[in-house]
Enzyme design. Structure first.
Site, PDB file in Angstrom:
ATOM      1  N   PRO A 139     -25.405 -54.510  27.134  1.00  0.00           N
ATOM      2  CA  PRO A 139     -24.730 -54.537  25.835  1.00  0.00           C
ATOM      3  C   PRO A 139     -24.411 -53.142  25.306  1.00  0.00           C
ATOM      4  CG  PRO A 139     -27.089 -54.876  25.548  1.00  0.00           C
ATOM      5  CD  PRO A 139     -26.857 -54.769  27.021  1.00  0.00           C
ATOM      6  N   ASP A 170     -25.250 -54.615  21.516  1.00  0.00           N
ATOM      7  CA  ASP A 170     -26.503 -53.988  21.124  1.00  0.00           C
ATOM      8  C   ASP A 170     -26.306 -53.538  19.676  1.00  0.00           C
ATOM      9  OD1 ASP A 170     -28.976 -52.924  21.340  1.00  0.00           O
ATOM     10  OD2 ASP A 170     -28.414 -51.239  22.616  1.00  0.00           O
ATOM     11  N   TRP A 203     -34.283 -50.493  23.089  1.00  0.00           N
ATOM     12  CA  TRP A 203     -34.196 -50.709  24.550  1.00  0.00           C
ATOM     13  C   TRP A 203     -34.981 -51.951  24.956  1.00  0.00           C
ATOM     14  CZ3 TRP A 203     -30.780 -47.745  27.039  1.00  0.00           C
ATOM     15  CH2 TRP A 203     -30.386 -46.552  26.407  1.00  0.00           C
ATOM     16  N   GLN A 254     -28.641 -45.034  32.833  1.00  0.00           N
ATOM     17  CA  GLN A 254     -29.385 -46.260  32.526  1.00  0.00           C
ATOM     18  C   GLN A 254     -30.562 -46.496  33.467  1.00  0.00           C
ATOM     19  OE1 GLN A 254     -29.016 -47.840  29.835  1.00  0.00           O
ATOM     20  NE2 GLN A 254     -27.121 -46.934  29.150  1.00  0.00           N
ATOM     21  N   TRP A 287     -31.532 -48.968  30.353  1.00  0.00           N
ATOM     22  CA  TRP A 287     -31.431 -50.410  30.470  1.00  0.00           C
ATOM     23  C   TRP A 287     -31.951 -50.942  31.802  1.00  0.00           C
ATOM     24  CZ3 TRP A 287     -27.325 -53.832  32.603  1.00  0.00           C
ATOM     25  CH2 TRP A 287     -27.453 -55.150  32.133  1.00  0.00           C
ATOM     26  N   LYS A 333     -17.774 -31.323  31.676  1.00  0.00           N
ATOM     27  CA  LYS A 333     -18.189 -32.457  30.870  1.00  0.00           C
ATOM     28  C   LYS A 333     -17.199 -32.662  29.720  1.00  0.00           C
ATOM     29  CE  LYS A 333     -22.427 -34.006  28.917  1.00  0.00           C
ATOM     30  NZ  LYS A 333     -23.757 -33.710  28.424  1.00  0.00           N
ATOM     31  N   LYS A 370     -16.403 -33.798  22.414  1.00  0.00           N
ATOM     32  CA  LYS A 370     -15.539 -33.573  21.250  1.00  0.00           C
ATOM     33  C   LYS A 370     -15.389 -32.080  20.982  1.00  0.00           C
ATOM     34  CE  LYS A 370     -16.128 -37.832  18.728  1.00  0.00           C
ATOM     35  NZ  LYS A 370     -17.258 -38.455  18.058  1.00  0.00           N
TER      36      LYS A 370
END
Ligand SMILES: [Zn+2]
Ligand SMILES: [Zn+2]
Length: 1019
Positions: free
Chosen positions: A47, A86, A555, A594, A598, A631, A634
């Site tokens: 999610p 999530d 989590w 993850q 997750w 990478k 912003k």
């Protein structure tokens, strides 16, 4: 008839039309529905949070995630996909805090938790529309209308059920330990959250002197010292922890030196003397670390002098919580030197400053040696007590502490260090390791099962299994699962305010049925603060049970989706999840970060609850970088907006780029240009083959449903059929092992090299000829079946273009066919149609053609100039037997009149021949070109110019023409000599000279010094 096709494709626009077609015909739901009753294929959707905009990395995981269920559906599986969101946790809270201008928990509580959580709830789906738009536009198929949502009561209730299971098994406990703590968020973080937030930081690095109690020193040192004061020297990068120092740790087996230096003696590891900057010649005496463990020293900051309590750590070290006993005030306090196994000689002084309040190792030593425990920092990271630097945030206080140490004569020297330090993954505040009470899940109790279960999982890439994920499991620590926060699944533990007894509640019914329950308000909202108001009677003493204040790590929520998405075990239909294919998942796919997020929380919970992994296959994706390999962020301003790319180049090009640019686990660069390249290098090539087929099939009225089938007779057609089935086999095998990249690359190389660059290029003339003989029909069937097969193979990867090809190729001639390629079965390889000997021959022809072209170009001969003979040396005599089959192809490809096989090269190694070599293969071409061949070369140049004029005039391929051509005598001669050839090549009914009709201006060319004028007129 097929719908005519423009040779100029606008893929992005075509995709919009296909999207509409899918919506109008409910294709996704139909693709799932029509497989109902078949074996299930289950994807667990990790999610995302919808309170941030979707980015290119989300498009990456959704693209990869999409391929497998689409493929499995076409393979006959029933594969519903449930989306999920999530919605809890720090990310949401932090956004709301920002909105309200809050910087501390106190402001939240003053504002009211009810109002704060209401705002959290409202902000959760802030970008839902953007997410849905991106998901739909990308062609990611998933049920967006019935997602699971982690903040819903039912979802929370399944979380309570899980907690109760853990509680009953003794896996949920409250422990007093050192945990990573964010002083801004005011909460513990788990080790997997910690893993998300490391970055480089510059901190002070100071050498601190602790004054030894002389009467406790070993005899030798005492003798050497005389009246001179003696100090132990330690090194630290956290000066703010010095007031909590209660011990110094040495390594028992290493040597320690007492070094004379400016009216004092300093003790440190012998191995570190030079590194620290002391003179090894000034070593007065050396002793073993074990001889120092009876020593004591004076605190630099006696806590009693600064109004801070001093406690002693007691209790059985095997228990999760030590007993902290308040110690009496003592202004003559001294602390011990201890020996531990974590002292290294890699940095510092070989003497480790030990503060159990702020370090895991220190805490363990504290329990082992029953050390003192001094906590002079509050949970906001502010120094308490009456220190000169009190009232400041720890990191800010460092310079003042260093200054104060200097004034106290305790500073040997100070500098700085740049090292990796953990920061809060959400708010970027430096974390403190802080001893405090938290709730833990005892994952270490099932560590062996975590490790052995992992061995059953298929990891792509494979190295993650024993590497990143395996290491993580090997070094498993208990899961710090509670958060002292507001917006999350409330920890379902209630505690008696009288006797302290705790109980865990596993469902809403259980709570409602507790004796003396009060404070339940309907409609029920299981969030804080409402759940905090619910009380009931203590079973032991009859006192009041109140909920503990913590909420649960988000989590945990996402890891518990494995059962909570079904509202297990409460929902009646959830009772069969273990038998009907809904559990465990066949497939999950997310980014590599993850592994500790997750992927771990799924694996930990399934192992704790059911003793088995809950996913069988996992693709672990690398990160996305910008065009230069940096990478995206912003602040760098190099973030590529995913919707812009999708709208401009389309989802297929974007997806295809992501699949083929590198193996899934690698980092990949991303930019508009890289996606644009896909269009050019692959999609347009496929499109040209497709539009070539449609154009000629329509001219010749070829209809695969009506034209009588002709089995392939020509070598080329047999080859194409064979290669097509080979491709089906390869793609199936790769997708069955979850190797999406290899499968996609196999399709691309087939389409570009085999289909377009060999089959179609070499077959063009067969489609041009006017009569519909068996050879032509055989070619039509071979090409048609290949294109239909390619559309199906492509369907999981490029769902839009695949469907567009399919609908025109199949539905326009068979209205009863399935409405979309996504409703069809995946192609099955027919091994009987794979002919290895043909494949070998054609490979050889392709190889020799490219070698021959290299020799021609080295000889500086133009492509259209025929040459006499190519002399070829092969790798083996077995290959020589295949040459009769491919000789014609070679002669055409190389524009050469004859091919001669040779075994001895010596006769050709002269300046008359040019050679080209590749391994055992060599080709020689004769540089000398006869006048006959030169004439033919000129004619071919003329024909080429004529074709260009035809094209420029916008004539259709089948249009017949009148041709005008004139020049000098030589031109007139070759024009006459090659008249038949020219007529045939250009579809010219008649050839004329300079009697060009009025109003037509011929084009002029200079060919090898001859001026040629050409005009074309449509009949
Ligand atoms: Zn934080
Ligand atoms: Zn009680």
């Amino acid at each position: 008839m097929f719908n005519s096709v423009s040779s100029r494709a606008n893929f992005a626009k075509q995709e919009e039309e296909t999207l509409k077609y899918w919506q109008d015909n409910d294709i996704f739901n139909e693709s799932v529905r029509q497989r109902e009753g078949s074996p299930r294929f289950t994807l667990f959707e990790g999610p995302p949070t919808a309170n941030g905009r979707p980015g290119i990395h989300h498009a990456l995981s959704r693209s990869f995630k999409d391929v497998i269920p689409r493929y499995k559906t076409m393979k006959g599986y029933y594969a519903p996909r449930i989306g999920g969101w999530d919605t809890h946790g720090l990310p949401v809270e932090l956004e709301v805090e920002k909105q309200l201008g809050f910087t501390s928990k106190k402001q939240i509580e003053d504002y009211s938790i009810a109002k704060f959580n209401k705002k959290c709830k409202a902000s959760v789906f802030k970008y839902l529309e953007d997410w849905d738009k991106m998901t739909v536009r990308l062609g990611y198929w998933c049920d967006l209308d019935h997602p699971y949502v982690t903040m819903e009561n039912e979802y929370i209730e399944s979380g309570w059920w899980t907690m109760k299971q853990l509680w009953d098994k003794g896996y949920l406990y409250q422990g007093y330990r050192v945990t990573p703590h964010c002083p801004r968020c005011g909460t513990s973080l788990s080790s997997h959250e910690l893993a998300q937030g490391y970055s480089d930081a510059t901190d002070p690095a100071i050498f601190v002197k602790f004054k030894a109690c002389k009467n406790t020193l070993p005899e030798e040192i005492l003798k050497a010292a005389g009246e001179t004061p003696v100090y132990f020297m330690a090194w630290t990068t956290t000066p703010w922890t010095i007031p909590s120092n209660v011990a110094l740790a040495v390594s028992a087996s290493d040597d320690y030196a007492a070094v004379k230096s400016d009216n004092e003696i300093i003790i440190l590891a012998k191995e570190r003397v030079t590194a620290v900057g002391l003179d090894p010649d000034c070593i007065a005496v050396t002793v073993k670390g074990s001889e120092l463990t009876e020593c004591r020293y004076e605190p630099i900051y006696n806590p009693h002098d600064f109004g801070i309590d001093r406690k002693k750590m007691t209790g059985d070290p095997s228990q999760s919580t030590p007993v902290l006993v308040l110690e009496p005030v003592d202004h003559e306090l001294t602390y011990p030197v201890i020996s531990t196994d974590y002292v290294t000689m890699d940095d510092g002084t070989g003497i480790v400053h030990t503060a159990p309040a702020f370090g895991e190792d220190d805490f363990a030593s504290g329990r082992k040696y029953s050390l003192n425990f001094i906590q002079h920092v509050d949970l906001q990271g502010i120094i308490t007590g009456s220190y000169p630097f009190a009232g400041k945030f720890v990191k800010t206080a460092d310079p003042e502490i260093i200054e104060d140490l200097k004034q106290r004569g305790a500073l040997y020297k100070s500098g700085s260090i740049t090292h990796t330090y953990p920061f809060c993954w959400r708010c970027k505040t430096p974390l403190l390791y802080y001893a405090k009470q938290s709730w833990y899940i005892r994952t270490t109790a099932v560590k062996d099962k975590l490790v052995s279960g992992n061995k059953k999982i298929n990891w792509v890439p494979e190295h993650i299994k024993e590497g990143r994920f395996g290491d993580w499991l090997e070094n498993n620590v208990d899961w710090a699962v509670s958060r002292e926060r507001y917006w999350g699944t409330p920890l379902p533990v209630w505690q008696c305010t009288t006797c302290g007894k705790q109980t865990c509640i596993g469902s809403i019914d259980e709570l409602k049925n507790e004796e003396g329950v009060e404070g339940i308000t309907e409609p029920l909202d299981l969030h804080r603060p409402y759940v905090d108001d619910i009380t009931f009677k203590c079973h032991s003493c009859g006192g009041q049970m109140k909920r503990v204040k913590e909420v649960i790590d988000c989590w945990f929520d996402s890891g518990n989706m494995q059962i909570a998405q079904y509202h297990y075990p409460f929902n009646e239909s959830s009772k069969t999840i273990f038998n009907d294919g809904r559990y465990p998942a066949d497939f999950i796919c997310e980014a590599v970060d993850q592994t500790r997020g997750w992927f771990y929380s799924l694996h930990a919970l399934s192992t704790l609850l059911f003793g088995e992994p809950c996913f069988k296959n996992v693709i672990c994706l690398g990160h996305i970088l910008d065009e230069k390999g940096e990478k995206m962020s912003k602040s760098r301003g190099n973030v590529v907006d995913v919707m812009t790319v999708l709208n401009k180049y389309g989802a297929d090009a974007t997806r295809w780029y992501l699949f083929t640019s590198g193996p899934p686990g690698n980092a990949r660069r991303f930019s508009e240009q890289l996606v644009a390249d896909v269009t050019r290098q692959f999609m347009l090539i496929l499109w040209n083959v497709y539009s070539f087929f449609i154009t000629y099939a329509n001219i010749d009225n070829f209809d695969p449903t009506k034209t009588e089938f002709v089995a392939p007779t020509a070598e080329l057609d047999k080859w194409l059929v064979s290669e097509t089935h080979n491709l089906v086999k390869v793609v199936t095998e790769e997708l069955d092992t979850y190797d999406i990249t290899s499968a996609a690359r196999a399709i691309e190389s087939f389409v570009v090299d085999d289909l377009s660059n060999w089959y179609v290029r070499r077959s063009r003339r067969r489609f041009w000829k006017s009569e519909n003989d068996n050879d032509k029909i055989s070619a039509y069937f071979a090409l048609y079946n290949c294109l239909v097969t390619v559309s199906k193979l492509l369907a999981p990867f490029m769902p839009f273009l695949a469907d567009e090809l399919y609908r025109n190729l199949v539905i326009s001639v068979d209205p009863n066919a399935k409405k979309s390629v996504h409703l069809t079965d995946f192609p099955v390889c027919d091994e009987s149609l794979i002919d290895e000997s043909i494949e070998k021959r054609i490979r050889l022809a392709i190889k020799l053609s490219s070698l021959g072209r290299a020799a021609r170009s080295a000889a500086g001969v133009k492509v259209r100039q025929p040459m006499a003979t190519a002399y070829i040396k092969l790798a083996s005599s077995a290959e020589a037997d295949t040459i009769p089959y491919i000789k014609d192809q070679l002669m055409e490809e190389l524009n050469i009149k004859d091919v001669t096989l040779i075994t001895d090269e010596t006769a050709y190694q002269s300046e008359n021949y040019i050679q080209s070599v590749d391994g055992p293969y060599t080709i020689f071409v004769d540089k000398n070109i006869s006048q006959d061949l030169l004439d033919e070369g000129i004619v071919r140049e003329i024909v080429h110019r004529m074709q260009n004029i035809r094209k420029a005039a916008g004539l259709e391929i089948a249009d017949h023409i009148k041709l005008y051509c004139y020049g000098d005598e030589y031109i007139a001669k070759v024009y006459k000599d090659f008249a038949d050839y020219i007529r045939h090549e250009t579809l010219a009914d008649e050839l004329y000279g300079d009697n060009v009709p009025e109003g037509v201006t011929p084009e002029s060319y200079n060919l090898d010094g001859h001026v040629v004028n050409i005009a074309v007129v449509k009949v």
